[in-house]
Design an enzyme around this catalytic site. Structure first.
Site, PDB file in Angstrom:
ATOM      1  N   GLU A  42      47.217  42.119  42.036  1.00  0.00           N
ATOM      2  CA  GLU A  42      48.376  42.712  41.339  1.00  0.00           C
ATOM      3  C   GLU A  42      49.596  41.811  41.511  1.00  0.00           C
ATOM      4  O   GLU A  42      49.833  41.284  42.593  1.00  0.00           O
ATOM      5  CB  GLU A  42      48.674  44.099  41.916  1.00  0.00           C
ATOM      6  N   LYS A  61      37.486  36.949  19.750  1.00  0.00           N
ATOM      7  CA  LYS A  61      37.102  36.904  18.330  1.00  0.00           C
ATOM      8  C   LYS A  61      36.894  35.435  17.938  1.00  0.00           C
ATOM      9  O   LYS A  61      36.084  34.771  18.568  1.00  0.00           O
ATOM     10  CB  LYS A  61      38.122  37.659  17.501  1.00  0.00           C
TER      11      LYS A  61
END
Ligand SMILES: *Cc1c(COP(=O)(O)O)cnc(C)c1O
Length: 413
Positions: A53, A226
């Site tokens: 984090e 993609k």
């Protein structure tokens, strides 16, 4: 896959079945791709095990020496690849990335100008069932009925009338080039933030096969899985003056620990995309789509905008077969023949989103497998035969045999 084989046959078998499906079918969903083994290895690596984090050198957990290096390399490569001032590589996927942009740069209820969903916009571009449409005030533009194209003068007038805070371009089912420069100019003239969602065409932009939204666009979101051919995931690229707000929106605004295995895989994919082979790949995707579009049109298949400039083709089944709402039936017929596409709405679709009247397909995967224009002729022939005879069960079986043979000549993995 030796370890899964030993410990979990059930999942092992299904992964093998899916691999076999990917090998033996023509996967023509335009938002999918087959990434490299190197990308798969990074995604399946021990980086999965680490909590990190925060951002490089500013973490909330110890032990991030190597993770920091990985994330910094991913950021540097993305900046270089796209010529961007600032990049956040932590978004988990495209939808969370768009959420972070709106959350970071706007207030709830602010007005956004975006593309109508049935004209090619994404769910996160203001759909009523999506957080975007519920929490922000989306005003829609669309394509022209006659041409299937965007009319930039109309969009400019709408922007002047509505004065949105943000203007969004970049779509999920628009087969033509998008004039990002003009979208940015319009945004500037009405004091709006310009945003591009380049999820579908990031690989074409990286390879120079589509106009780039950089360096002028204020903020750009993109998936990495993609046309860019990386792991499932996303990035946000922006001008330096938006950097703090974007980073704060991603963490701690919306996400917890980033998926550093995916970030490593993104870095590997960015490196691949900087190579000359990828430039060639991106141009071949478009040449293949154009060749496929020509073949389909020569067989009396009608396409939205009468062609394509990108990786994507949208078939208008109403104009082709004079029937509404049969997209799903035709997609199933194609699937039985081993050709995987998706039913999609077409602009001004009189049917419902559950029974759309179009078929969306594209060439990223076939091009990754090494197919060229001559194979597109063959594939176009199969597709048009199925569409014109979509109830013929025997035909599906015959074409499926031929599809398997073709796939055999273009091995993946
Ligand atoms: C695919 C896509 C997204 C969403 O990506 P997910 O990773 O599926 O959440 C967002 N915007 C556009 C334009 C897309 O095509």
């Amino acid at each position: 896959m030796k370890n899964i084989f030993d410990t979990d046959k059930e999942i092992y078998n299904l992964v093998q079945e899916e691999l076999n499906r990917q090998r033996t079918e023509l996967n023509m969903i335009p938002s999918e791709n087959y990434c490299s083994r190197a990308v798969l290895e990074a995604a399946g690596s021990v980086l999965m095990n680490k909590y990190s984090e925060g951002y490089p050198k500013k973490r909330y957990y110890q032990g991030n020496k190597f993770i920091d290096e990985v994330e910094l390399i991913a950021i540097e490569r993305a900046k270089k690849l796209f010529n961007a001032e600032h990049v956040n590589v932590q978004p988990l996927s495209g939808s969370p990335a768009n959420m972070a942009v709106y959350f970071g740069l706007l207030n709830l209820g602010d007005k956004i100008l975006g593309m109508n969903l049935s004209h090619g916009g994404h769910l996160t571009h203001g759909s009523k069932v999506n957080f975007s449409g519920k929490y922000y005030n989306f005003v829609e533009y669309g394509v022209e009925k006659e041409t299937g194209l965007l009319d930039m003068d109309k969009i400019r007038k709408l922007a002047e009338l509505e004065k949105p805070k943000l203007i969004l371009s970049g779509y999920t089912a628009y087969p033509r080039q998008i004039n990002f420069k003009e979208f940015h100019d319009i945004s500037q003239s009405v004091n709006a933030i310009s945003m591009v969602d380049m999820a579908h065409i990031a690989g074409l932009i990286a390879g120079g096969a589509h106009q780039s939204p950089f360096p002028f666009t204020d903020v750009v979101s993109s998936t990495t899985h993609k046309t860019l051919r990386g792991p499932r995931g996303a990035i946000i690229l922006c001008k330096e003056r938006f950097a703090k707000d974007i980073d704060k929106a991603v963490f701690p605004g919306l996400q917890g620990g980033p998926h550093e295995n995916s970030i490593a895989a993104k870095a590997v994919a960015f490196n691949e995309a900087m190579k000359p082979e990828f430039k060639e790949y991106s141009h071949q995707i478009v040449r293949n789509a154009k060749a496929l579009a020509s073949k389909l049109m020569s067989e009396n298949i009608k396409l939205v905008s009468d062609g394509t400039d990108t990786h994507l083709i949208l078939i208008d089944l109403i104009k082709t077969l004079n029937k509404e709402g049969i997209g799903k039936e035709v997609a199933v017929a194609l699937e039985d023949a081993g050709i995987i596409t998706n039913a999609n709405t077409i602009p001004f679709d009189p049917s419902t989103p559950f029974k759309p009247s179009g078929i969306r397909l594209g060439t990223p995967i076939l091009t990754t497998r090494g197919m060229k224009e001559s194979e597109m002729e063959i594939v176009g022939d199969y597709i048009s035969k199925i569409i014109h005879n979509y109830s013929d069960i025997e035909l599906r079986k015959r074409i499926n045999e031929k599809v398997k043979e073709l796939c055999n000549d273009f091995v993946y993995y």
